[in-house]
Design a protein around this motif. Sequence first.
Motif, PDB file in Angstrom:
ATOM      1  N   ILE A   1      79.182  83.328  61.746  1.00  0.00           N
ATOM      2  CA  ILE A   1      79.320  82.872  60.360  1.00  0.00           C
ATOM      3  C   ILE A   1      78.157  83.428  59.542  1.00  0.00           C
ATOM      4  CG2 ILE A   1      79.489  80.851  58.861  1.00  0.00           C
ATOM      5  CD1 ILE A   1      80.316  79.246  61.386  1.00  0.00           C
ATOM      6  N   PRO A   2      78.437  84.344  58.616  1.00  0.00           N
ATOM      7  CA  PRO A   2      77.347  84.878  57.789  1.00  0.00           C
ATOM      8  C   PRO A   2      76.817  83.818  56.841  1.00  0.00           C
ATOM      9  CG  PRO A   2      79.464  85.693  57.013  1.00  0.00           C
ATOM     10  CD  PRO A   2      79.748  84.916  58.262  1.00  0.00           C
ATOM     11  N   GLY A   3      75.491  83.824  56.644  1.00  0.00           N
ATOM     12  CA  GLY A   3      74.883  82.857  55.739  1.00  0.00           C
ATOM     13  C   GLY A   3      74.350  83.540  54.493  1.00  0.00           C
ATOM     14  N   GLU A   4      73.309  82.960  53.954  1.00  0.00           N
ATOM     15  CA  GLU A   4      72.695  83.550  52.768  1.00  0.00           C
ATOM     16  C   GLU A   4      71.800  84.713  53.168  1.00  0.00           C
ATOM     17  OE1 GLU A   4      70.641  80.564  50.602  1.00  0.00           O
ATOM     18  OE2 GLU A   4      72.375  79.244  50.447  1.00  0.00           O
ATOM     19  N   GLY A   5      71.886  85.808  52.421  1.00  0.00           N
ATOM     20  CA  GLY A   5      71.066  86.969  52.745  1.00  0.00           C
ATOM     21  C   GLY A   5      71.393  87.492  54.135  1.00  0.00           C
ATOM     22  N   PRO A   6      70.365  87.771  54.945  1.00  0.00           N
ATOM     23  CA  PRO A   6      70.623  88.325  56.279  1.00  0.00           C
ATOM     24  C   PRO A   6      70.965  87.269  57.333  1.00  0.00           C
ATOM     25  CG  PRO A   6      68.272  88.189  55.921  1.00  0.00           C
ATOM     26  CD  PRO A   6      68.922  87.743  54.623  1.00  0.00           C
ATOM     27  N   ASP A   7      70.872  85.982  56.979  1.00  0.00           N
ATOM     28  CA  ASP A   7      71.075  84.921  57.976  1.00  0.00           C
ATOM     29  C   ASP A   7      72.475  84.976  58.573  1.00  0.00           C
ATOM     30  OD1 ASP A   7      68.586  84.127  57.285  1.00  0.00           O
ATOM     31  OD2 ASP A   7      69.159  82.181  56.427  1.00  0.00           O
ATOM     32  N   ILE A   8      72.553  84.669  59.862  1.00  0.00           N
ATOM     33  CA  ILE A   8      73.853  84.569  60.526  1.00  0.00           C
ATOM     34  C   ILE A   8      73.777  83.488  61.593  1.00  0.00           C
ATOM     35  CG2 ILE A   8      73.363  86.378  62.249  1.00  0.00           C
ATOM     36  CD1 ILE A   8      76.398  87.198  61.812  1.00  0.00           C
ATOM     37  N   LEU A   9      74.827  82.675  61.671  1.00  0.00           N
ATOM     38  CA  LEU A   9      74.950  81.610  62.666  1.00  0.00           C
ATOM     39  C   LEU A   9      76.032  81.998  63.650  1.00  0.00           C
ATOM     40  CD1 LEU A   9      74.619  78.696  63.822  1.00  0.00           C
ATOM     41  CD2 LEU A   9      76.220  77.937  62.041  1.00  0.00           C
ATOM     42  N   ILE A  10      75.718  81.896  64.935  1.00  0.00           N
ATOM     43  CA  ILE A  10      76.681  82.278  65.965  1.00  0.00           C
ATOM     44  C   ILE A  10      76.889  81.124  66.933  1.00  0.00           C
ATOM     45  CG2 ILE A  10      77.229  83.932  67.793  1.00  0.00           C
ATOM     46  CD1 ILE A  10      74.940  85.671  66.410  1.00  0.00           C
ATOM     47  N   TYR A  11      78.121  80.671  67.044  1.00  0.00           N
ATOM     48  CA  TYR A  11      78.499  79.748  68.110  1.00  0.00           C
ATOM     49  C   TYR A  11      78.942  80.618  69.281  1.00  0.00           C
ATOM     50  CZ  TYR A  11      78.486  76.008  64.625  1.00  0.00           C
ATOM     51  OH  TYR A  11      78.114  75.123  63.650  1.00  0.00           O
TER      52      TYR A  11
ATOM     53  N   GLN B   1      64.773  88.506  64.310  1.00  0.00           N
ATOM     54  CA  GLN B   1      65.331  87.515  65.233  1.00  0.00           C
ATOM     55  C   GLN B   1      65.418  86.139  64.582  1.00  0.00           C
ATOM     56  OE1 GLN B   1      63.037  87.701  68.851  1.00  0.00           O
ATOM     57  NE2 GLN B   1      63.545  89.847  69.225  1.00  0.00           N
ATOM     58  N   ASN B   2      64.500  85.820  63.661  1.00  0.00           N
ATOM     59  CA  ASN B   2      64.557  84.504  63.028  1.00  0.00           C
ATOM     60  C   ASN B   2      65.664  84.394  61.986  1.00  0.00           C
ATOM     61  OD1 ASN B   2      63.459  85.979  60.937  1.00  0.00           O
ATOM     62  ND2 ASN B   2      61.639  84.693  60.672  1.00  0.00           N
ATOM     63  N   ASP B   3      66.372  85.499  61.742  1.00  0.00           N
ATOM     64  CA  ASP B   3      67.557  85.461  60.875  1.00  0.00           C
ATOM     65  C   ASP B   3      68.815  85.077  61.659  1.00  0.00           C
ATOM     66  OD1 ASP B   3      66.212  86.250  58.525  1.00  0.00           O
ATOM     67  OD2 ASP B   3      66.348  88.359  59.093  1.00  0.00           O
ATOM     68  N   VAL B   4      68.698  85.030  62.988  1.00  0.00           N
ATOM     69  CA  VAL B   4      69.858  84.792  63.850  1.00  0.00           C
ATOM     70  C   VAL B   4      69.711  83.437  64.533  1.00  0.00           C
ATOM     71  CG1 VAL B   4      71.229  85.633  65.786  1.00  0.00           C
ATOM     72  CG2 VAL B   4      70.039  87.269  64.292  1.00  0.00           C
ATOM     73  N   THR B   5      70.680  82.556  64.308  1.00  0.00           N
ATOM     74  CA  THR B   5      70.714  81.252  64.971  1.00  0.00           C
ATOM     75  C   THR B   5      71.895  81.222  65.926  1.00  0.00           C
ATOM     76  OG1 THR B   5      69.751  80.166  63.033  1.00  0.00           O
ATOM     77  CG2 THR B   5      70.863  78.754  64.636  1.00  0.00           C
ATOM     78  N   VAL B   6      71.635  80.858  67.167  1.00  0.00           N
ATOM     79  CA  VAL B   6      72.693  80.784  68.178  1.00  0.00           C
ATOM     80  C   VAL B   6      72.803  79.344  68.665  1.00  0.00           C
ATOM     81  CG1 VAL B   6      73.516  81.617  70.413  1.00  0.00           C
ATOM     82  CG2 VAL B   6      72.247  83.155  68.883  1.00  0.00           C
ATOM     83  N   GLU B   7      74.012  78.795  68.622  1.00  0.00           N
ATOM     84  CA  GLU B   7      74.240  77.425  69.075  1.00  0.00           C
ATOM     85  C   GLU B   7      75.199  77.414  70.260  1.00  0.00           C
ATOM     86  OE1 GLU B   7      75.146  74.344  66.380  1.00  0.00           O
ATOM     87  OE2 GLU B   7      73.613  74.911  64.910  1.00  0.00           O
ATOM     88  N   VAL B   8      74.845  76.599  71.244  1.00  0.00           N
ATOM     89  CA  VAL B   8      75.682  76.440  72.438  1.00  0.00           C
ATOM     90  C   VAL B   8      75.803  74.942  72.717  1.00  0.00           C
ATOM     91  CG1 VAL B   8      76.039  77.039  74.851  1.00  0.00           C
ATOM     92  CG2 VAL B   8      74.733  78.577  73.371  1.00  0.00           C
ATOM     93  N   ARG B   9      76.968  74.406  72.512  1.00  0.00           N
ATOM     94  CA  ARG B   9      77.195  72.995  72.840  1.00  0.00           C
ATOM     95  C   ARG B   9      77.600  72.855  74.297  1.00  0.00           C
ATOM     96  NH1 ARG B   9      76.129  68.001  73.546  1.00  0.00           N
ATOM     97  NH2 ARG B   9      77.820  66.501  73.309  1.00  0.00           N
TER      98      ARG B   9
ATOM     99  N   ILE C   1      79.629  91.962  68.656  1.00  0.00           N
ATOM    100  CA  ILE C   1      80.812  92.500  67.965  1.00  0.00           C
ATOM    101  C   ILE C   1      81.276  91.544  66.869  1.00  0.00           C
ATOM    102  CG2 ILE C   1      83.251  93.109  68.249  1.00  0.00           C
ATOM    103  CD1 ILE C   1      82.539  94.193  71.028  1.00  0.00           C
ATOM    104  N   ALA C   2      81.314  90.249  67.173  1.00  0.00           N
ATOM    105  CA  ALA C   2      81.714  89.271  66.155  1.00  0.00           C
ATOM    106  C   ALA C   2      80.752  89.302  64.973  1.00  0.00           C
ATOM    107  CB  ALA C   2      81.763  87.871  66.771  1.00  0.00           C
ATOM    108  N   SER C   3      79.465  89.441  65.266  1.00  0.00           N
ATOM    109  CA  SER C   3      78.462  89.460  64.201  1.00  0.00           C
ATOM    110  C   SER C   3      78.565  90.712  63.336  1.00  0.00           C
ATOM    111  CB  SER C   3      77.062  89.348  64.797  1.00  0.00           C
ATOM    112  OG  SER C   3      76.915  88.140  65.507  1.00  0.00           O
ATOM    113  N   LEU C   4      78.811  91.852  63.963  1.00  0.00           N
ATOM    114  CA  LEU C   4      78.965  93.095  63.212  1.00  0.00           C
ATOM    115  C   LEU C   4      80.135  93.005  62.239  1.00  0.00           C
ATOM    116  CD1 LEU C   4      78.318  95.604  66.121  1.00  0.00           C
ATOM    117  CD2 LEU C   4      77.002  95.526  63.993  1.00  0.00           C
ATOM    118  N   LEU C   5      81.234  92.449  62.697  1.00  0.00           N
ATOM    119  CA  LEU C   5      82.403  92.300  61.831  1.00  0.00           C
ATOM    120  C   LEU C   5      82.150  91.286  60.720  1.00  0.00           C
ATOM    121  CD1 LEU C   5      85.107  92.412  64.621  1.00  0.00           C
ATOM    122  CD2 LEU C   5      84.956  94.025  62.713  1.00  0.00           C
ATOM    123  N   ALA C   6      81.485  90.173  61.071  1.00  0.00           N
ATOM    124  CA  ALA C   6      81.190  89.156  60.056  1.00  0.00           C
ATOM    125  C   ALA C   6      80.263  89.711  58.985  1.00  0.00           C
ATOM    126  CB  ALA C   6      80.558  87.933  60.718  1.00  0.00           C
TER     127      ALA C   6
END
Length: 470
Positions: free
Chosen positions: A191-201, A222-230, A249-254
């Motif tokens: 999920i792209p966020g504001e600016g370079p930020d991206i959230l990845i489940y 690296q601090n622009d990338v948040t990875v969550e694992v439930r 790959i998902a991030s590149l497309l997003a």
Amino acid sequence: MSETEDIRGGVHKSTQHDSAIKHVVGDAVFIDDMPNLPETQEVALLLSPHAHANILSIDTSKAEACTGVAAVITANDIPGVNDIAPVFSDEPVLAGALVEYAGQPIAAIAADNYDNAFAAIGTIKVIYEELPAVLSIQEAWDKGQFTYEPPKIESGDAEKAIKDADFVVNGEISCGGQDHFYLESQIALAIPGEGPDILIYSSTQHPTEVQHGVSRVLGINQNDVTVEVRRMGGAFGGKESQSTIVGAIASLLAYKCRKPVKLRLRRDEDMTATGKRHDFLFKYKVGFNSTGKIEGAIIDMAARSGNVADLSAGVIGRALCHGDNAYFIPHTLFRGWPCKTNTVSNTAFRGFGSPQGMLAIETIIEHLAVELKMPVEKIRSVNWYGTDDKNVTPYGQTVSDNIMPEIVDRLASEVDLPSRRKAIDKYNASHETLKKGIAMMPVKFGISFNAPALNQAGALVHVYTDGSVH
């Protein structure tokens, strides 16, 4: 929380697993169960049909014009570095000019639904120049094709010890790999966020590695990338490094379409495009005396590393460190051969090389028993590690808590192993087709990483003012 109410999970209190009931009744939410955000795109991949080929050209123009397509990417669309190697380097997320295994991802499409993405994939035109492929461990070994510098463990003078021994045996054995077959296939939601930020489940065992890989291919911090694992629906090693491919790959497309993107590998794609347990080919030469005591051993452990190294260094390193299993061998030469083949890169799997290493020495123990016409238990007993002496491994570690001889004898006595074997022999003598067997196998298993820096962990614990802990 009232003063009389117990704190959930307090010290010395039995606590139920957070997801126990949810798993049983089917309420546990995995990534594919999460409600789609508005404009969420789904992904299809173009995988190489060839094991080894040059990519002369890729034409994605028709795919870009297909119904529902939001983004198409190839290696040329990567803004950062096309490298997601966990240990070494030059391990691409998408094949660039060269394909090195059948099933290697070449292009990816994000569309408003999977059917549209899948249909668009079929319109991509790729011109290949096929090249000779190396598909077996032996062929790669013979050609000296390795994914990194072959390692070895050496103690004493194995060649001389074998030469001076009363008896010598040679042999070889191979073992295959397995697919992890986790219930939940590889999946990531970016999920792209504001600016370079991206959230990845991400369904990953290694969120930090996904973070590092995504930041590298996107060319962001690296601090622009948040990875969550439930939670994960199984992994067994298969989601340690391989999940980085899916997350990247998902991030590149997003990033390209600026919309949420979900990539879930279908089972056939998952089994084709991602790594397995390393299969091995072992060759050995062992010197021993009339009691079965091993004087020296040379064991070559050739593993199918695949097209790139991935985690092969750790896997082969652990195989080498388990080539002795529970036995003292005064003179050893254990050599690892990370064979580069035009097959998918193999990866972490439960045991991480240890089962393969132990298979080699246990095969040798049984070979000696056959040669000397002695029970295998006798061969094992004369080769056990000692407590005050004969207690240093080929890699220089002192075995400080050795209970193997005691526990083997105790277990055999408590289960009455001799009587069980007699009963099985009697059964087998009266049955032509169906046979039974029983075995007891010692295991010395290293529970730490070979790299000491990895033998640490951290945790962030929140203790709130009401006494609850998160």
